[in-house]
Design a protein around this motif. Structure first.
Motif, short mmCIF file in Angstrom:
data_model
loop_
_atom_site.label_atom_id
_atom_site.label_comp_id
_atom_site.label_asym_id
_atom_site.label_seq_id
_atom_site.Cartn_x
_atom_site.Cartn_y
_atom_site.Cartn_z
N LEU A 149 -0.25 9.98 2.93
CA LEU A 149 -0.80 8.64 3.09
C LEU A 149 0.28 7.57 2.90
O LEU A 149 0.29 6.56 3.60
CB LEU A 149 -1.96 8.43 2.12
CG LEU A 149 -3.21 9.27 2.39
CD1 LEU A 149 -4.22 9.09 1.26
CD2 LEU A 149 -3.81 8.94 3.74
N ALA A 150 1.20 7.80 1.96
CA ALA A 150 2.31 6.86 1.76
C ALA A 150 3.19 6.77 3.00
O ALA A 150 3.57 5.68 3.44
CB ALA A 150 3.14 7.27 0.54
N VAL A 151 3.52 7.92 3.57
CA VAL A 151 4.35 7.96 4.77
C VAL A 151 3.65 7.26 5.92
O VAL A 151 4.25 6.45 6.65
CB VAL A 151 4.73 9.42 5.14
CG1 VAL A 151 5.28 9.52 6.55
CG2 VAL A 151 5.72 9.97 4.13
N VAL A 186 16.44 0.53 2.61
CA VAL A 186 16.77 1.55 1.61
C VAL A 186 15.49 2.12 1.00
O VAL A 186 15.34 3.34 0.86
CB VAL A 186 17.67 0.96 0.50
CG1 VAL A 186 17.85 1.94 -0.65
CG2 VAL A 186 19.02 0.56 1.07
N GLY A 187 14.56 1.24 0.65
CA GLY A 187 13.30 1.69 0.05
C GLY A 187 12.54 2.62 0.97
O GLY A 187 12.05 3.67 0.56
N ALA A 188 12.44 2.21 2.24
CA ALA A 188 11.71 3.04 3.21
C ALA A 188 12.39 4.39 3.39
O ALA A 188 11.72 5.43 3.43
CB ALA A 188 11.59 2.32 4.55
N ALA A 189 13.71 4.40 3.47
CA ALA A 189 14.43 5.67 3.64
C ALA A 189 14.17 6.61 2.47
O ALA A 189 13.93 7.81 2.67
CB ALA A 189 15.93 5.40 3.79
N LEU A 190 14.18 6.06 1.27
CA LEU A 190 13.95 6.91 0.10
C LEU A 190 12.50 7.37 0.00
O LEU A 190 12.23 8.52 -0.37
CB LEU A 190 14.37 6.18 -1.17
CG LEU A 190 15.88 5.98 -1.31
CD1 LEU A 190 16.20 5.02 -2.45
CD2 LEU A 190 16.58 7.31 -1.51
N VAL A 191 11.55 6.50 0.33
CA VAL A 191 10.14 6.92 0.33
C VAL A 191 9.92 7.99 1.39
O VAL A 191 9.25 8.99 1.14
CB VAL A 191 9.20 5.71 0.53
CG1 VAL A 191 7.77 6.18 0.82
CG2 VAL A 191 9.21 4.81 -0.70
N ALA A 235 12.14 10.09 2.51
CA ALA A 235 12.79 11.32 2.06
C ALA A 235 11.98 12.01 0.96
O ALA A 235 11.71 13.21 1.04
CB ALA A 235 14.20 11.03 1.56
N GLY A 236 11.60 11.25 -0.06
CA GLY A 236 10.86 11.85 -1.18
C GLY A 236 9.47 12.29 -0.80
O GLY A 236 9.09 13.45 -1.00
N CYS A 237 8.70 11.37 -0.23
CA CYS A 237 7.31 11.71 0.12
C CYS A 237 7.26 12.67 1.30
O CYS A 237 6.39 13.55 1.34
CB CYS A 237 6.51 10.44 0.41
SG CYS A 237 6.14 9.48 -1.08
N GLY A 238 8.17 12.52 2.24
CA GLY A 238 8.21 13.47 3.36
C GLY A 238 8.48 14.88 2.89
O GLY A 238 7.89 15.84 3.38
N SER A 239 9.37 15.02 1.91
CA SER A 239 9.65 16.34 1.34
C SER A 239 8.44 16.89 0.59
O SER A 239 8.17 18.09 0.62
CB SER A 239 10.86 16.27 0.42
OG SER A 239 12.02 15.97 1.16
N VAL A 251 0.84 -1.21 0.00
CA VAL A 251 0.00 0.00 0.00
C VAL A 251 0.87 1.25 0.00
O VAL A 251 0.62 2.19 -0.76
CB VAL A 251 -0.96 -0.01 1.22
CG1 VAL A 251 -1.70 1.32 1.34
CG2 VAL A 251 -1.95 -1.17 1.11
N ALA A 252 1.89 1.26 0.82
CA ALA A 252 2.80 2.41 0.87
C ALA A 252 3.48 2.62 -0.48
O ALA A 252 3.61 3.76 -0.95
CB ALA A 252 3.85 2.21 1.97
N GLY A 253 3.88 1.52 -1.11
CA GLY A 253 4.52 1.63 -2.42
C GLY A 253 3.59 2.17 -3.48
O GLY A 253 3.98 3.02 -4.30
N VAL A 254 2.36 1.71 -3.48
CA VAL A 254 1.37 2.20 -4.46
C VAL A 254 1.11 3.69 -4.23
O VAL A 254 1.10 4.49 -5.18
CB VAL A 254 0.06 1.39 -4.38
CG1 VAL A 254 -1.05 2.06 -5.17
CG2 VAL A 254 0.29 -0.04 -4.87
N LEU A 255 0.92 4.08 -2.97
CA LEU A 255 0.66 5.49 -2.68
C LEU A 255 1.87 6.36 -3.03
O LEU A 255 1.71 7.47 -3.57
CB LEU A 255 0.29 5.66 -1.20
CG LEU A 255 -1.09 5.10 -0.83
CD1 LEU A 255 -1.23 4.99 0.69
CD2 LEU A 255 -2.19 5.95 -1.42
#
Length: 127
Positions: free
Chosen positions: A117-119, A78-83, A85-89, A4-8
């Motif tokens: 929602l992704a975060v 790694v995936g979570a860190a990048l999501v 960083a990107g989505c948090g920004s 779900v996080a990946g899709v969002l």
């Protein structure tokens, strides 16, 4: 919940790629000017700024998509860190827009909802 996080996150990235197209490639087009509420003269005067701002959106999308790839490849750290960083920004940028320009609340909420929602989904997955 990782799925779900990946899709969002992917949807948030797609939205930000669309914003990049509007700001960096179509800024002076009539439909884009209508979307952003700018006149022809305002669009011409701010074209360089919008071009630059559009690339910020593209880079956030790339970081988020790299995170999604990490999640899919079962590299969850790694995936979570990048999501994050990107989505948090993206969320932070949406909040800045909301707090600095109340008349742009709809755009700000649109910009920050999917990444928020992704975060949140990613936090639930991790916890």
């Amino acid at each position: 919940m990782y799925f779900v996080a990946g899709v969002l996150a992917a949807l948030a990235a797609a939205l930000h790629v669309y914003i990049w197209v509007l700001e960096s490639l179509l800024w002076t087009a009539p439909k884009t000017r209508k979307t952003f509420g700018t006149s022809h003269d305002e669009a011409v005067a701010t074209k360089e700024m919008a071009y630059n701002q559009g690339f910020y959106n593209l880079f956030l999308a790339i970081v988020s998509l790299a995170g999604v790839i990490g999640l899919v490849a079962d590299e969850r750290g790694v995936g979570a860190a990048l999501v994050f960083a990107g989505c948090g920004s993206m969320v932070a940028a949406g909040l800045v827009l909301l707090l600095s320009s109340r008349d742009k609340a709809r755009a700000a909420i649109t910009q920050l909802t999917l990444p928020l929602l992704a975060v949140l989904a990613l936090l639930v997955a991790i916890l």
